[in-house]
Design a protein around this motif. Sequence first.
Motif, PDB file in Angstrom:
ATOM      1  N   TYR A  59     -12.993 -25.987  11.146  1.00 25.68           N
ATOM      2  CA  TYR A  59     -13.027 -24.523  11.093  1.00 25.68           C
ATOM      3  C   TYR A  59     -11.726 -23.958  10.509  1.00 25.68           C
ATOM      4  CZ  TYR A  59     -17.345 -24.306  13.792  1.00 25.68           C
ATOM      5  OH  TYR A  59     -18.637 -24.429  14.210  1.00 25.68           O
ATOM      6  N   VAL A  60     -10.603 -24.539  10.884  1.00 21.93           N
ATOM      7  CA  VAL A  60      -9.317 -24.045  10.381  1.00 21.93           C
ATOM      8  C   VAL A  60      -9.235 -24.272   8.876  1.00 21.93           C
ATOM      9  CG1 VAL A  60      -6.823 -24.435  10.411  1.00 21.93           C
ATOM     10  CG2 VAL A  60      -8.076 -24.275  12.562  1.00 21.93           C
ATOM     11  N   GLY A  85     -31.405 -12.247  14.811  1.00 23.09           N
ATOM     12  CA  GLY A  85     -31.370 -12.151  16.270  1.00 23.09           C
ATOM     13  C   GLY A  85     -31.913 -13.350  17.019  1.00 23.09           C
ATOM     14  N   ARG A  86     -32.281 -14.430  16.307  1.00 28.27           N
ATOM     15  CA  ARG A  86     -32.775 -15.613  17.014  1.00 28.27           C
ATOM     16  C   ARG A  86     -31.650 -16.268  17.801  1.00 28.27           C
ATOM     17  NH1 ARG A  86     -35.806 -19.347  12.886  1.00 28.27           N
ATOM     18  NH2 ARG A  86     -34.136 -18.578  11.579  1.00 28.27           N
ATOM     19  N   HIS A  87     -31.975 -16.746  19.003  1.00 30.70           N
ATOM     20  CA  HIS A  87     -31.005 -17.386  19.882  1.00 30.70           C
ATOM     21  C   HIS A  87     -30.693 -18.788  19.371  1.00 30.70           C
ATOM     22  CE1 HIS A  87     -29.148 -19.019  23.524  1.00 30.70           C
ATOM     23  NE2 HIS A  87     -28.912 -17.751  23.839  1.00 30.70           N
ATOM     24  N   GLU A  88     -29.444 -19.222  19.525  1.00 33.26           N
ATOM     25  CA  GLU A  88     -29.037 -20.521  18.994  1.00 33.26           C
ATOM     26  C   GLU A  88     -29.797 -21.688  19.617  1.00 33.26           C
ATOM     27  OE1 GLU A  88     -24.817 -20.925  19.634  1.00 33.26           O
ATOM     28  OE2 GLU A  88     -25.071 -21.468  21.730  1.00 33.26           O
ATOM     29  N   ASP A  89     -30.333 -21.511  20.830  1.00 31.05           N
ATOM     30  CA  ASP A  89     -31.125 -22.576  21.453  1.00 31.05           C
ATOM     31  C   ASP A  89     -32.403 -22.856  20.678  1.00 31.05           C
ATOM     32  OD1 ASP A  89     -29.255 -22.810  23.425  1.00 31.05           O
ATOM     33  OD2 ASP A  89     -30.401 -21.699  24.933  1.00 31.05           O
ATOM     34  N   ARG A  90     -32.863 -21.885  19.911  1.00 33.79           N
ATOM     35  CA  ARG A  90     -34.100 -22.040  19.142  1.00 33.79           C
ATOM     36  C   ARG A  90     -33.836 -22.449  17.699  1.00 33.79           C
ATOM     37  NH1 ARG A  90     -38.732 -18.241  20.810  1.00 33.79           N
ATOM     38  NH2 ARG A  90     -39.656 -20.089  19.937  1.00 33.79           N
ATOM     39  N   LEU A  91     -32.577 -22.693  17.373  1.00 34.73           N
ATOM     40  CA  LEU A  91     -32.193 -23.043  16.004  1.00 34.73           C
ATOM     41  C   LEU A  91     -31.795 -24.511  15.932  1.00 34.73           C
ATOM     42  CD1 LEU A  91     -29.920 -19.941  15.374  1.00 34.73           C
ATOM     43  CD2 LEU A  91     -32.281 -20.238  14.612  1.00 34.73           C
ATOM     44  N   PRO A  92     -32.478 -25.305  15.145  1.00 32.80           N
ATOM     45  CA  PRO A  92     -32.156 -26.737  15.096  1.00 32.80           C
ATOM     46  C   PRO A  92     -30.737 -27.028  14.621  1.00 32.80           C
ATOM     47  CG  PRO A  92     -33.832 -26.172  13.457  1.00 32.80           C
ATOM     48  CD  PRO A  92     -33.592 -24.954  14.277  1.00 32.80           C
ATOM     49  N   LEU A  93     -30.198 -26.175  13.767  1.00 27.41           N
ATOM     50  CA  LEU A  93     -28.837 -26.388  13.256  1.00 27.41           C
ATOM     51  C   LEU A  93     -27.807 -25.492  13.931  1.00 27.41           C
ATOM     52  CD1 LEU A  93     -29.670 -26.669   9.443  1.00 27.41           C
ATOM     53  CD2 LEU A  93     -29.286 -28.515  11.081  1.00 27.41           C
ATOM     54  N   GLY A  94     -28.235 -24.699  14.904  1.00 29.04           N
ATOM     55  CA  GLY A  94     -27.306 -23.802  15.585  1.00 29.04           C
ATOM     56  C   GLY A  94     -26.874 -22.649  14.691  1.00 29.04           C
ATOM     57  N   LEU A  95     -25.798 -21.991  15.093  1.00 34.61           N
ATOM     58  CA  LEU A  95     -25.262 -20.870  14.318  1.00 34.61           C
ATOM     59  C   LEU A  95     -24.181 -21.364  13.365  1.00 34.61           C
ATOM     60  CD1 LEU A  95     -25.010 -18.232  17.176  1.00 34.61           C
ATOM     61  CD2 LEU A  95     -26.643 -18.246  15.290  1.00 34.61           C
ATOM     62  N   MET A  96     -24.103 -20.728  12.214  1.00 36.89           N
ATOM     63  CA  MET A  96     -23.146 -21.123  11.178  1.00 36.89           C
ATOM     64  C   MET A  96     -22.228 -19.956  10.853  1.00 36.89           C
ATOM     65  SD  MET A  96     -25.738 -23.012   8.654  1.00 36.89           S
ATOM     66  CE  MET A  96     -26.338 -24.625   9.090  1.00 36.89           C
ATOM     67  N   VAL A  97     -21.024 -20.294  10.464  1.00 42.10           N
ATOM     68  CA  VAL A  97     -20.051 -19.271  10.086  1.00 42.10           C
ATOM     69  C   VAL A  97     -20.438 -18.712   8.714  1.00 42.10           C
ATOM     70  CG1 VAL A  97     -17.636 -18.811   9.537  1.00 42.10           C
ATOM     71  CG2 VAL A  97     -18.215 -20.379  11.397  1.00 42.10           C
ATOM     72  N   ASP A  98     -20.599 -17.394   8.649  1.00 41.11           N
ATOM     73  CA  ASP A  98     -20.847 -16.720   7.374  1.00 41.11           C
ATOM     74  C   ASP A  98     -19.544 -16.062   6.953  1.00 41.11           C
ATOM     75  OD1 ASP A  98     -22.287 -15.538   5.170  1.00 41.11           O
ATOM     76  OD2 ASP A  98     -22.126 -13.653   6.277  1.00 41.11           O
ATOM     77  N   SER A 103     -13.293 -12.988  -0.640  1.00 42.15           N
ATOM     78  CA  SER A 103     -12.073 -12.763   0.141  1.00 42.15           C
ATOM     79  C   SER A 103     -11.805 -13.855   1.163  1.00 42.15           C
ATOM     80  CB  SER A 103     -12.179 -11.419   0.880  1.00 42.15           C
ATOM     81  OG  SER A 103     -13.172 -11.492   1.889  1.00 42.15           O
ATOM     82  N   GLY A 104     -12.836 -14.638   1.508  1.00 41.89           N
ATOM     83  CA  GLY A 104     -12.678 -15.678   2.522  1.00 41.89           C
ATOM     84  C   GLY A 104     -12.800 -15.157   3.938  1.00 41.89           C
ATOM     85  N   THR A 105     -13.028 -13.865   4.106  1.00 44.11           N
ATOM     86  CA  THR A 105     -13.113 -13.245   5.427  1.00 44.11           C
ATOM     87  C   THR A 105     -14.383 -13.679   6.153  1.00 44.11           C
ATOM     88  OG1 THR A 105     -12.009 -11.304   4.520  1.00 44.11           O
ATOM     89  CG2 THR A 105     -13.076 -11.035   6.657  1.00 44.11           C
ATOM     90  N   VAL A 106     -14.225 -14.058   7.410  1.00 46.21           N
ATOM     91  CA  VAL A 106     -15.378 -14.420   8.231  1.00 46.21           C
ATOM     92  C   VAL A 106     -16.085 -13.138   8.646  1.00 46.21           C
ATOM     93  CG1 VAL A 106     -16.096 -15.428  10.431  1.00 46.21           C
ATOM     94  CG2 VAL A 106     -14.362 -16.565   9.042  1.00 46.21           C
ATOM     95  N   ARG A 107     -17.405 -13.100   8.442  1.00 41.86           N
ATOM     96  CA  ARG A 107     -18.175 -11.905   8.787  1.00 41.86           C
ATOM     97  C   ARG A 107     -18.840 -12.032  10.144  1.00 41.86           C
ATOM     98  NH1 ARG A 107     -20.196 -11.246   2.677  1.00 41.86           N
ATOM     99  NH2 ARG A 107     -21.131 -13.249   3.072  1.00 41.86           N
TER     100      ARG A 107
END
Length: 150
Positions: A59-60, A85-98, A103-107
Motif C-alpha cells: 500500500y505504501v 454499496g455492496r458489502h466486502e463479504d459478498r465480494l470475492p476480491l474484497g475492496l480495492m483502493v481506487d 495525481s495519485g490521490t486515493v479516492r
Amino acid sequence: MTAPAAKVCTHCGLLKPMSEFYRRESSRDGRRGVCAVCTRRAAAIRHQVTRDAARNRRYVTRYGITADDVDELRAAQRYRCALCGRHEDRLPLGLMVDHDHHSGTVRALLCHSCNAGLGHFRESTETLHAAIAYLARGDELLAITETEKN
C-alpha cells in the motif's frame, strides 16, 4: 541405555511425550527442544507478521498510504463499495483502493467491478456522462417499443 519417554518443552514448559517433538539428529536425545505445537504456533505468528508487513509495504509503495489507512477507510465506508454499496463479504476480491491516475490521490475503496468500470471509461467524466445519456435513451426506446406492442 533407553531413550527418555518424555521431555519438557523449552517454550511452553510442559512435560510431553517424545513423539510430540520433531526429530533433530544433532541433539543428544534426537529431538528438538521445542514441542511441535509451539513450533507451529511460532511459525504461524512469523507468517502473519511477514504477511502484514508485505501488505503494508504494497500500500505504501503503490498509493502512499499504510494498511492501517486502508483499514480506516474500510470502516468509514462501513465495509462497502463507495459506488455500488455492496458489502466486502459478498465480494470475492474484497475492496480495492481506487486512486486518481493523474495525481495519485486515493479516492475511496471500490469493488473490482466498479474499479474496473472506471478504468474502462478511462476515468473520464465526459465518457461516463455519455454512457448515462446512452442508457437513458435506451430506457426511452424500450418504453416506446413496449407501447407499440400494445
